[in-house]
Design a protein around this motif. Structure first.
Motif, PDB file in Angstrom:
ATOM      1  N   VAL A 265       0.851  -1.199   0.000  1.00 15.75           N
ATOM      2  CA  VAL A 265       0.000   0.000   0.000  1.00 15.75           C
ATOM      3  C   VAL A 265       0.887   1.250   0.000  1.00 15.75           C
ATOM      4  O   VAL A 265       0.644   2.205  -0.734  1.00 15.75           O
ATOM      5  N   GLY A 266       1.966   1.200   0.776  1.00 16.00           N
ATOM      6  CA  GLY A 266       2.881   2.342   0.839  1.00 16.00           C
ATOM      7  C   GLY A 266       3.552   2.618  -0.496  1.00 16.00           C
ATOM      8  O   GLY A 266       4.000   3.731  -0.750  1.00 16.00           O
ATOM      9  N   ASN A 267       3.628   1.598  -1.345  1.00 14.88           N
ATOM     10  CA  ASN A 267       4.263   1.770  -2.665  1.00 14.88           C
ATOM     11  C   ASN A 267       3.247   1.993  -3.777  1.00 14.88           C
ATOM     12  O   ASN A 267       3.621   2.072  -4.937  1.00 14.88           O
ATOM     13  N   ALA A 268       1.953   2.058  -3.406  1.00 17.04           N
ATOM     14  CA  ALA A 268       0.937   2.226  -4.455  1.00 17.04           C
ATOM     15  C   ALA A 268       0.818   3.697  -4.825  1.00 17.04           C
ATOM     16  O   ALA A 268       0.893   4.573  -3.959  1.00 17.04           O
ATOM     17  N   PHE A 269       0.641   3.981  -6.119  1.00 16.63           N
ATOM     18  CA  PHE A 269       0.455   5.376  -6.547  1.00 16.63           C
ATOM     19  C   PHE A 269      -0.989   5.826  -6.335  1.00 16.63           C
ATOM     20  O   PHE A 269      -1.247   6.987  -6.030  1.00 16.63           O
TER      21      PHE A 269
END
Lengths: 95, 360, 304, 192
Positions: free
Chosen positions: C255-259
């Motif tokens: 989630v932290g790496n999702a745009f």
């Protein structure tokens, strides 16, 4: 803080996932994701079941995890409630 | 009228036309609508009418993307309103929402598929400092670190510098009037405050009255001098008046109120362009009475050609070579209306030296 | 018809006139530029990608132009335009091709919200995708380039594009970005793979792009199911360590790496939760590329 | 800001707490009655171009945002613990804030406890980690210009001093009051 009664926000849309004693909570209203340990997750689930003041919530959470009801647990729950208020997940229950 | 822009205007007037467009029509339409910040409005409209499936697949991907954005923005505005309420309830100040946030809170059709940038709120001028401090303690900080900007906003504008929430990165514009204080026109903010309407049970979440909502949007569009969202603002007002027109005395109250708040000038241009560009039904009697009103400020025959170009110049295919000049002149007029001349020139010089767009 | 079927003059003409319609993964982009370095980069690195003659609809209209005025001669620059609008400040002209690649990524990240897009490298073997979420500087692009050069299929080196309803990953096998030391690492290990012109002193140091393998490009419409989520970490002198990684932490990091996680909201949460359920989640610490490649080849489909 | 989510605070530590291994201990410590929340905050920039470019994706593409408006970039206790400024090396907590805080059971600290020591205290030596966050806020304010920090040094000192003396900060202009935990939450909200 003693006598304030807390509850989960009535319109909160919470979605849970759990793997090996670790919990991920998706708070749809704000779009935030929270990675919780069992103590924090259990406390929130207890509050979901019924509004409570911090002392009662400490007892219910500690007993659920068969942990002692001590200062460490009380401090933990008080801090958790303050954080949940900032996050918009918990509110002071309407009197 | 430049032909390039027709596809959006015709589609606004008759959405059914969208289904008869072929791929190359869509290629231009998607780009024009996106630039005018209206693509999500069309996407949500087609979805709600169950017509997305009849759009070519490659185009539908873009419309579904815009629907997701529109749904998200509505969630975000609702969450922001809740967070702002938490701060203002603590100091017992009712939250009066303006523009997009108000349309969402009051569940008006104008909110459907609308794109938002900031949340605009109106607070009593006397409690401005308290509101700013309460928001500060809840995590909103002023972005404009530049001393000149701070002074400019607080002295000449009808709002304090934008406040950004440091964790969520969302922005609030806190207004204490709907038109800059030093504007030559003086709509009295207290009149607006007293006629706000509650949108929730405990009456602490409020919006302007229907007439004031339209007049505020009209003032913002035709006085502030900022036209990048002109067509979106006009579509807002088209949706508002179509929705409120069912109320018995809406049009009469709108005219009386515009005179009372000295905003009949902006209302004249609003009605003109709603009818001309969007075919909005407006009672003939109102049009005549507005035509008869004296044109305060610059003559209409000077401003009309400027507005003609500025309002629709959101995409290269819709703007002729004069559009840039027209928008610049209206930008200057926006500031002229707000600041005395001896301050206007230095201010504009400073702004142009620091123009944000990609200068060398 | 592919880019390679066009001779240089024809390719340059189409680019100059803004009628090169290039198909990359699910997107068709209409590209306009007169800048030679970009034309050369496309000719070299996009050889296998399909080209359309006058497609009636293009997903993205992009252009790379040289700003007028003083900047034409004095420290020349390049602008990236998205349908005539400049979302970014100009860059030095030498970085034109890099700006083209960065700009194309920006187009996808901002306009493809039908899909969930993560910042991660994705490669595939045996029908299962290996997803490597990417904190900057974790050595992800070197590992990704090495995997691809040693037989894994390239889906993307930067953008994991997931269809929320099917959970499948869509390929976008554009050139693999390489930075600084990894350019030489890849060049020495795989001398026959084409690498584009280097762009000096970008904010990330020197940048160059590796040509994607022909078969990855040929199968760019073939989606893949997720198999593994891997958090790689290159650490000088460290022993190879492939460890199971907490699924809850994996979901949180994805989630932290999702745009556009919050754009999709709940469907994105459900999609990523299913992905974590169905994948083997590991962290990999390594200092030797050979050891890492060998170990990853032995990943089996987790019987979760 | 390249994506719309950003990992930040955790209840019992902070974003910069060292190796993932320590966090693993915290998360796994179901036995200890210590709540841990690692939050990934949604940052849904509204408006058109929501995904402003950032370092890792788009090289050095920077948007046309007005350079003067930098967001507030306060730094967390974890950051200051690992890069403690020399000039504050042996400055005492009580000299800055006019008093000391307490450990987990409410026992006051030694009077000569330094700012740096406070940053190294563990949970049961600094109740609610209020001391650590007070130190971080103070150091942020001392570097106010560079960090675009929204508070002056004496504002931070005034807030902390009131909590140390009466257990509560009361804001003069709004009458709002915040206890130690709420002040800590507020300070945490000022970190980048």
């Amino acid at each position: 803080m003693r006598k304030t009664v807390w509850c989960v926000a009535s319109d909160a849309r919470l979605h849970w996932r759990e793997w090996d004693g670790e919990v991920v909570l998706f708070h749809e209203n704000s779009g935030n994701i929270h990675h919780l340990n069992l103590f924090a997750a259990t406390a929130i689930r207890q509050l979901l079941e019924a509004p409570a003041d911090s002392e009662t919530l400490t007892e219910r959470t500690a007993s659920k995890l068969d942990l002692p009801v001590d200062d460490e647990a009380r401090d933990g729950i008080e801090q958790l409630l303050t954080r949940l208020k900032t996050l918009g997940i918990a509110r002071v229950a309407p009197s | 009228m430049n032909g390039g822009c027709d596809s959006i205007l015709r589609a606004l007037a008759d959405p059914g036309l969208l289904l008869s467009m072929d791929l190359s029509d869509w290629d231009l339409f998607i780009r024009q609508a996106r630039r005018a910040n209206l693509l999500s409005r069309f996407a949500v409209m087609l979805r709600d009418q169950g017509r997305l499936q009849s759009v070519p697949a490659r185009v539908r991907v873009h419309l579904e993307s815009e629907c997701a954005l529109a749904d998200q923005q509505k969630r975000v505005v609702e969450w922001e309103i809740g967070c702002i309420r938490q701060a203002l309830d603590a100091i017992d100040v009712p939250l009066v929402l303006l523009k997009g946030a108000a349309y969402v809170a009051a569940a008006l059709p104008a909110a459907h598929g609308r794109r938002f940038s900031d949340v605009d709120i109106l607070v009593p001028r006397a409690r401005l400092a308290e509101v700013e401090q309460a928001l500060f303690l809840h995590g909103w900080f002023s972005e404009k670190q530049d001393a000149y900007d701070q002074k400019y906003y607080r002295k000449w504008m009808h709002e304090i510098p934008p406040l950004r929430h440091n964790q969520r990165r969302t922005v609030i514009d806190v207004h204490h009037a709907i038109v800059p204080r030093t504007m030559r026109l003086h709509p009295d903010p207290d009149k607006l405050m007293t006629s706000t309407r509650a949108v929730d049970e405990d009456e602490r979440l409020r919006v302007l009255s229907p007439a004031d909502m339209v007049l505020h949007s009209a003032a913002h569009l035709f006085l502030d001098g900022e036209y990048s969202n002109a067509l979106r603002d006009l579509v807002d007002m088209d949706q508002l008046v179509r929705y409120f027109a069912c109320q018995e005395e809406f049009w009469d109250v709108l005219l009386e109120r515009s005179i009372e708040l000295e905003l009949d000038g902006p209302l004249y241009y609003t009605i003109h362009y709603l009818r001309k560009l969007l075919g909005t039904p407006v009672p003939g009697q109102l049009v005549e009475r507005l035509d008869g009103r004296p044109a305060g400020g610059l003559p209409r025959r000077w401003l009309m050609p400027l507005f003609d170009r500025a309002v629709i110049a959101h995409h290269p295919s819709c703007s002729d070579h004069l559009a840039g000049i027209a928008r610049w002149m209206l930008y200057v007029r926006g500031h002229y209306l707000r600041m005395p001349l001896y301050l206007l020139v230095p201010h504009l010089l400073r702004k142009s030296l620091r123009a944000p767009s990609g200068e060398a | 018809m592919n880019v390679s079927d066009l001779d240089d003059a024809d390719l340059a003409r189409r680019l100059r006139q803004g009628c090169l319609f290039l198909e990359t993964g699910p997107f068709i982009s209409r590209i306009q530029t007169s800048i030679e370095s970009v034309q050369a980069g496309i000719a070299l690195l996009y050889a296998g990608f399909p080209v359309h003659d006058n497609a009636p609809f293009a997903d993205f209209h992009v252009a790379l132009t040289r700003p007028a005025g003083l900047r034409r001669w004095f420290r020349p620059q390049v602008n990236f335009l998205f349908d005539g609008w400049t979302p970014f400040k100009p860059l030095p002209l030498e970085q034109a091709f890099a700006m083209f690649e960065w700009g194309m990524n920006w187009c996808v990240v901002n306009h493809a919200h039908k899909y969930l897009v993560l910042h991660a490298a994705v490669v595939e073997k045996g029908g299962r995708a290996l997803i490597m979420p990417a904190p900057p500087g974790a050595g992800k692009s070197t590992l990704c380039a090495a995997l691809v050069a040693s037989g894994w299929r390239l889906l993307s080196d930067e953008l994991a594009i997931i269809s929320p309803d099917s959970g499948q990953l869509l390929p976008l096998p554009r050139p693999v970005g390489l930075k600084n030391a990894s350019i030489d690492v890849i060049r020495t290990r795989y001398p026959d793979i084409a690498i584009g012109q280097e762009a000096l002193d970008t904010a990330k140091g020197t940048v160059a792009h590796m040509k994607p393998p022909g078969d990855s490009v040929a199968s760019q419409q073939l989606m893949a199911m997720p198999g593994w989520v891997l958090f790689p970490r290159y650490r000088e002198g460290s022993a190879l360590a492939l460890e199971p990684f907490s699924r809850a932490a994996t979901l949180s990091r994805l989630v932290g790496n999702a745009f556009n996680f919050t754009v999709l909201g709940r469907p994105a949460f459900e999609c990523l939760s299913r992905l974590v359920d169905d994948s083997g989640c590991y962290s990999l610490e390594y200092s030797s590329l050979d050891e890492a490649l060998e170990r990853l080849d032995k990943l089996e489909v987790s019987a979760s | 800001m390249a994506n719309d989510m950003d990992k930040n605070t955790e209840l019992m530590g902070d974003k910069h707490s060292p190796q993932p291994a320590r966090r693993k201990f915290l998360i796994k410590s179901a036995a200890a009655s210590v709540p841990v929340i690692l939050t990934v905050t949604s940052r849904p920039a509204m408006g058109g171009n929501f995904c402003t470019p950032s370092g890792f994706l788009s090289g050095n593409l920077s948007d046309h945002g007005d350079d003067h408006d930098r967001s507030c970039n306060g730094l967390s206790p974890g950051y200051w613990k690992h890069s403690f400024p020399k000039q504050f090396e042996d400055v005492r907590f009580s000299r800055v804030f006019g008093g000391v805080w307490v450990d987990g059971r409410g026992v006051p600290w030694e009077p000569d406890t330094t700012l740096k020591q406070v940053l190294h205290f563990r949970g049961n030596e600094d109740r609610y980690r209020f001391g650590a966050h007070a130190v971080a806020a103070y150091l942020n304010a001392e570097h106010r210009i560079r960090l675009h920090y929204p508070m002056e040094v004496d504002t931070v000192i005034d807030i902390v001093r009131q909590v140390l003396t009466v257990g509560m900060y009361t804001d003069p202009s709004t009458g709002l009051s915040m206890d130690a935990m709420e002040v800590k939450e507020f300070f945490e909200g000022t970190y980048h």
